[in-house]
Design a protein around this motif. Structure first.
Motif, PDB file in Angstrom:
ATOM      1  N   PRO A  84       0.807  -1.225   0.000  1.00 14.27           N
ATOM      2  CA  PRO A  84       0.000   0.000   0.000  1.00 14.27           C
ATOM      3  C   PRO A  84       0.840   1.274   0.000  1.00 14.27           C
ATOM      4  CG  PRO A  84      -0.931  -1.601   1.512  1.00 14.27           C
ATOM      5  CD  PRO A  84       0.379  -2.173   1.042  1.00 14.27           C
ATOM      6  N   GLN A  85       1.961   1.257   0.728  1.00 14.36           N
ATOM      7  CA  GLN A  85       2.882   2.394   0.728  1.00 14.36           C
ATOM      8  C   GLN A  85       4.282   1.884   0.387  1.00 14.36           C
ATOM      9  OE1 GLN A  85       1.605   5.307   0.818  1.00 14.36           O
ATOM     10  NE2 GLN A  85      -0.432   4.635   1.499  1.00 14.36           N
ATOM     11  N   SER A 100       5.241   7.560  -0.493  1.00 17.43           N
ATOM     12  CA  SER A 100       4.027   6.994  -1.069  1.00 17.43           C
ATOM     13  C   SER A 100       4.005   7.279  -2.563  1.00 17.43           C
ATOM     14  CB  SER A 100       2.790   7.606  -0.397  1.00 17.43           C
ATOM     15  OG  SER A 100       1.605   7.239  -1.057  1.00 17.43           O
ATOM     16  N   GLU A 336       1.902  -0.353   6.591  1.00 16.17           N
ATOM     17  CA  GLU A 336       1.468  -0.218   5.200  1.00 16.17           C
ATOM     18  C   GLU A 336       2.620  -0.293   4.212  1.00 16.17           C
ATOM     19  OE1 GLU A 336      -2.007   2.688   4.598  1.00 16.17           O
ATOM     20  OE2 GLU A 336      -0.709   3.681   6.073  1.00 16.17           O
TER      21      GLU A 336
END
Length: 584
Positions: A84-85, A100, A336
């Motif tokens: 996700p990141q 990100s 994440e």
């Protein structure tokens, strides 16, 4: 007889073989190991069902590489996965620099360090966009000097900005961040990424490397192949075979056959000989190629003397874990991220780099940690996590900044002490981590070299990334090109420009040089390169220095008098290569 023999089935060797096969050449790749991939492999080494990437793991360079992009590996089933990141760097005071693929998310994390730094970050991202294509082509897609790509980059920058970009390329990450930002959040991203190699926050060029990796992370993420890093060489091998290329496993190369000043093929360890009409491309480290596979009798004395100054990068210790559940991070933003940097503040990173520069085992190591199941759910059973961490250590420690008395060669006890130190670092940021460890697998510097001879003493970048061993200085002062003083022999490993990382650049440049040498202008090209090499490696004048005084390069053959400490010698057979751990 075949048109070309490629020594080593790492990513560089396989990229070179594919390019030659695309041109209609008959190609044989010889690999000493029983599997292809070099330092780009995966296996279940911790517990059943847990897939670990043994060396390289995250691949922003591969995802953006001009060479790999042209080979269209997704057509062979290669699929990229992303967390996700991209990356998180928590600090002891509770803040976290977050990288990100959403620039606004990155900017918000930097504003936590200093108001206004988010806007400065967005400006930096805007500057990157028009430079991306020409810069990547200049760095990874063109032989040195990169005339066409360089002209494209120069036109994009203009004269004034071109000078400023050249200045930027000489900066350390700390200084660059001080010039562009108020807080240290961005500095942590730049410096932490530069330390994936052996460049500290104050090292010349660390700003460029750190900026390049963070911008690629912002752009393509830090992706990993679905199913494991080994999917990259698998795709390359499948593509090669479709085009008639051959791969011979367990075929260690004992020597390059040189007659009349030209490479004519290779002699295998089992006594067999493979003749090559056109080229031999070596995906092995430069020291092994010149000293072991070619030999002093076929090389200029000055090149051999230059090799005494060759500097390996730091050694690496890598830990692979099978975890019963996700890592219990104190900062949820770390959960994440596919990659987590555990190194404290910018001053802490500088302290670690200084200790490494002095030959000391760091007291508080900078750990790069990968959460592979977070990135790719196929890596372990549901609800669990396959994770790893690696840290850099001196090739031959002179002492231990942590006070545990580590010194000398890396034996099991010394490695165990460093592993315990690394796990304490993880536990400090993730209380309860130790209770989730189901199994552990450690790769010492000796283990890394034993798995791939190119990773000399646990060095994973084929030589230091410092400026004094880049461009025309890689692997020794010369043309910065894959041609060697032996006609028909090309260096296509991470010891050559553009260096370490899973991008295939050195292999692609070697293949391109071999193809051009047999093209319509081939005789003129060969004559020009030979003449330049004769001048570059002409005997030095009597007044020139004859013996270096400080290096961790291998012991010289010849009259050099300086005493050297060197990593363990690699076997002479040809195994292949790329990068490691996070696999840039």
């Amino acid at each position: 007889m075949t048109d070309a023999v490629v020594v080593g089935a790492g990513v560089n060797g396989l990229v070179a073989a594919n390019m030659l096969a695309d041109a209609g050449w008959d190609v044989v790749v010889c690999e000493a190991a029983g599997v292809p991939g070099g330092a780009c492999r995966s296996a279940q080494v911790t517990a059943p069902g847990f897939v670990s990437d043994l060396f390289s793991a995250f691949h922003p360079f591969a995802a953006a590489s001009p060479a790999l992009r042209r080979l269209d590996l997704p057509a062979q089933g290669l699929e990229w996965c992303r967390a996700p990141q991209v990356l998180a760097h928590p600090t002891p005071d509770g803040r976290c620099a977050l990288l990100s693929m959403d620039p606004a998310r990155t900017a918000r994390s930097l504003d936590d360090f200093a108001a206004g730094d988010g806007a400065a970050w967005r400006t930096l991202v805007d500057r990157w966009a028009p430079l991306r294509a020409p810069l990547l082509d200049a760095l990874f897609g063109a032989p040195f000097p990169p005339l066409r790509a360089g002209l494209r980059l120069a036109r994009q920058l203009g004269a004034a900005d071109g000078l400023r970009f050249a200045r930027f390329a000489t900066l350390g990450a700390r200084r660059f961040a001080e010039e562009e930002f108020t807080g240290e959040g961005a500095a942590l991203l730049f410096a932490g990424n530069a330390m994936h190699a052996d460049l500290g926050p104050e090292s010349v060029g660390s700003a460029l490397l750190g900026w390049l990796l963070t911008m690629l992370g912002q752009d393509v993420g830090f992706p990993s192949p679905r199913g494991g890093a080994g999917r990259i060489p698998e795709a390359l091998v499948a593509r090669l075979r479709e085009r008639g290329g051959r791969l011979r496993l367990g075929a260690a190369v004992h020597a390059v056959e040189v007659r009349g000043g030209r490479a004519r093929g290779v002699r295998l360890a089992d006594g067999g000989v493979l003749a090559a009409r056109r080229a031999v491309i070596a995906d092995v480290d430069a020291v092994s190629l010149y000293r072991n596979l070619v030999g002093a009798g076929h090389l200029p004395a000055r090149l051999l003397d230059d090799l005494t100054r060759f500097q390996w990068d730091h050694a690496t210790i890598k830990i692979n874990w099978a975890l019963s559940g996700p890592i219990p991070w104190a900062d949820p933003r770390c959960a994440e991220a596919g990659t987590v940097h555990l190194g404290g503040t910018l001053d802490d990173l500088s302290r670690t780099a200084a200790q490494l520069a002095r030959g000391l085992v760091p007291a508080d190591p900078f750990c790069v940690l990968g959460q592979m199941t977070t990135t790719d759910p196929t890596r372990s059973p549901p609800g669990t996590e396959s994770a790893w961490a690696y840290l850099h250590v001196p090739q031959l420690p002179r002492g231990d900044a942590g006070g545990a008395g580590i010194a000398g060669p890396w034996d099991d006890e010394a490695v165990a002490r460093v592993v315990a130190r690394a796990e304490r670092t993880v536990a400090a940021a993730a209380p309860g981590f130790a209770a989730r460890v189901l199994a552990r697998h450690v790769q010492s510097p000796a283990d890394l070299q034993g798995s791939d001879a190119v990773l000399r003493g646990g060095a994973v970048h084929g030589g230091t990334a410092a400026l004094h061993q880049q461009l025309v200085f890689r692997p020794v002062p010369g043309l910065g090109r894959p041609e060697t003083p032996v006609a028909g022999l090309y260096l296509g490993s991470m010891s050559a420009h553009p260096g370490g990382g899973v991008h295939g650049g050195p292999g692609a440049l070697a293949a391109r040089a071999a193809l051009r040498a047999t093209g319509p202008f081939g005789p003129a090209r060969r004559a020009t390169v030979a003449a330049l090499n004769r001048r570059l490696y002409a005997p030095s004048r009597p007044t020139a220095p004859t013996a270096p005084t400080g290096s961790n390069g291998p012991t010289a053959t010849g009259p050099a008098t300086a005493t050297r400490r060197e990593p363990p010698a690699a076997p002479s057979g040809g195994t292949a290569r790329p990068s490691h751990g996070r696999g840039r």
